[in-house]
Design an enzyme around this catalytic site. Sequence first.
Site, mmCIF file in Angstrom:
data_model
loop_
_atom_site.group_PDB
_atom_site.id
_atom_site.type_symbol
_atom_site.label_atom_id
_atom_site.label_comp_id
_atom_site.label_asym_id
_atom_site.label_seq_id
_atom_site.Cartn_x
_atom_site.Cartn_y
_atom_site.Cartn_z
ATOM 1 N N TRP A 104 0.833 -1.208 0.000
ATOM 2 C CA TRP A 104 0.000 0.000 0.000
ATOM 3 C C TRP A 104 0.862 1.250 0.000
ATOM 4 C CZ3 TRP A 104 -4.155 -1.467 -1.957
ATOM 5 C CH2 TRP A 104 -4.755 -2.682 -1.591
ATOM 6 N N ASP A 173 -1.741 6.431 6.443
ATOM 7 C CA ASP A 173 -2.746 5.474 5.991
ATOM 8 C C ASP A 173 -3.005 4.528 7.159
ATOM 9 O OD1 ASP A 173 -4.239 3.451 4.882
ATOM 10 O OD2 ASP A 173 -2.868 3.036 3.218
ATOM 11 N N LYS A 197 -11.951 -2.138 6.826
ATOM 12 C CA LYS A 197 -11.130 -3.015 7.652
ATOM 13 C C LYS A 197 -11.628 -2.982 9.103
ATOM 14 C CE LYS A 197 -8.434 -3.464 4.017
ATOM 15 N NZ LYS A 197 -7.557 -2.549 3.311
HETATM 16 C C1 LIG Z 1 -6.951 -2.206 2.084
HETATM 17 C C2 LIG Z 1 -5.953 -1.139 2.202
HETATM 18 C C3 LIG Z 1 -5.842 -0.118 1.242
HETATM 19 C C4 LIG Z 1 -6.717 -0.069 0.007
HETATM 20 O O1 LIG Z 1 -7.962 0.353 0.373
HETATM 21 P P1 LIG Z 1 -9.131 0.616 -0.687
HETATM 22 O O2 LIG Z 1 -10.209 1.180 0.178
HETATM 23 O O3 LIG Z 1 -9.457 -0.707 -1.302
HETATM 24 O O4 LIG Z 1 -8.620 1.579 -1.692
HETATM 25 C C5 LIG Z 1 -4.914 0.873 1.443
HETATM 26 N N1 LIG Z 1 -4.104 0.866 2.510
HETATM 27 C C6 LIG Z 1 -4.161 -0.097 3.449
HETATM 28 C C7 LIG Z 1 -3.248 -0.049 4.617
HETATM 29 C C8 LIG Z 1 -5.084 -1.128 3.320
HETATM 30 O O5 LIG Z 1 -5.148 -2.087 4.248
#
Ligand SMILES: *Cc1c(COP(=O)(O)O)cnc(C)c1O
Length: 363
Positions: A104, A173, A197
């Site tokens: 990511w 993030d 998540k």
């Molecule tokens: C799942 C995830 C993403 C991607 O998320 P989307 O909502 O599918 O764009 C980005 N960063 C992390 C840390 C993730 O776990």
Amino acid sequence: MQANRIYNFNPGPAALPLAVLEEIQGSLLDYKGSGMSVMEMSHRSKEFDAILNDAIARTRRLLQLDERFHVIFVQGGASLQFSMIPMNFLADGRSADYVNTGTWATNAIQEARVLNKTVNVVASSEDRQFTYIPRDIVFNPDAVYVHLTSNNTIRGTQWAAFPDTQGVPIVADMSSDIMSRPFDAGRFGLIYAGAQKNIGPAGVCMVIIRDDLLKRVPANLPSMLKYTTYTSKNSLYNTPPSFAIYTVQLVLKWIEETVGGLGRMEALNRKKAEVVYRGIDGSGGFYRGTAEPASRSLMNLTFRLPSEELEQRFLQAALQAGLGGLKGHRSVGGCRASLYNAVPMEGVEALADFMQTFARKNG
Ligand SMILES: *Cc1c(COP(=O)(O)O)cnc(C)c1O
């Protein structure tokens, strides 16, 4: 009516608290006497306004955000934030520091570079397959922000503490660990998290922005890609993903009122991770954790078995035992138990017991 639910270790979309699902079920046809579902009502109704503002107020309380912070809801997932962040904050001649700790983070770097922004990768754990969190990083004092991924969902690593960036705002993030533990938000310029998540369903991304970064937003961006559009209209410039926001609100209420806040949430999450890591470390090498112990995630626990064939059998047998979602990410293989907030201790204990029995039979 009792549904036939299994223990869900999916990485995302992932388990939601049963109490939240039941509350949604109970109000699906008639939300608080409105005679309709939240899905069917105007995003400008007083009912939805209350939902949105409650979600924001709970986020502020849970993370102890001061008045400099704005809480907004954006579509496009965490992945759109990879683009919006550099678009909004990096003017010509300015640069940002990025720490590369996995897929990511790599995507975030790539999306900034697609826009011709200047990105300095100041640290990376790619040399050892992203199995650790880099230390002793030297940051550029003139960077606009430092981007990092607080929890690496695929590799199973997590920042135990955030680095000292010498006053440069951290942009994080937090998709896979937001609301899993308390932290000092004061050092962050922006925090974002795809809801699917740890705090809700797919379809909405929570973004928390500090005022000083908003001053950097240029005028010449499309409205939907500009943070100021969301902050000036309380996320109601256009139709927001209202049902997803409603679910986030209920999850935050559950964390605040049922769990008792982020301190309690963290204590629970630590206990859960401990049970599984103890099982891995005590298996005499049958299970092998893939992350370095000091960098281990409390959310996504990644491990291997002695062979891929055994991993296949493990996953099948686990599912038969009512334990789902344990397959590792397709890019890395192996197994992964995602122990997000909503995964109950009983499920974690059932998993640890199953792992022990499976190792005994197959070791
Ligand atoms: C799942 C995830 C993403 C991607 O998320 P989307 O909502 O599918 O764009 C980005 N960063 C992390 C840390 C993730 O776990």
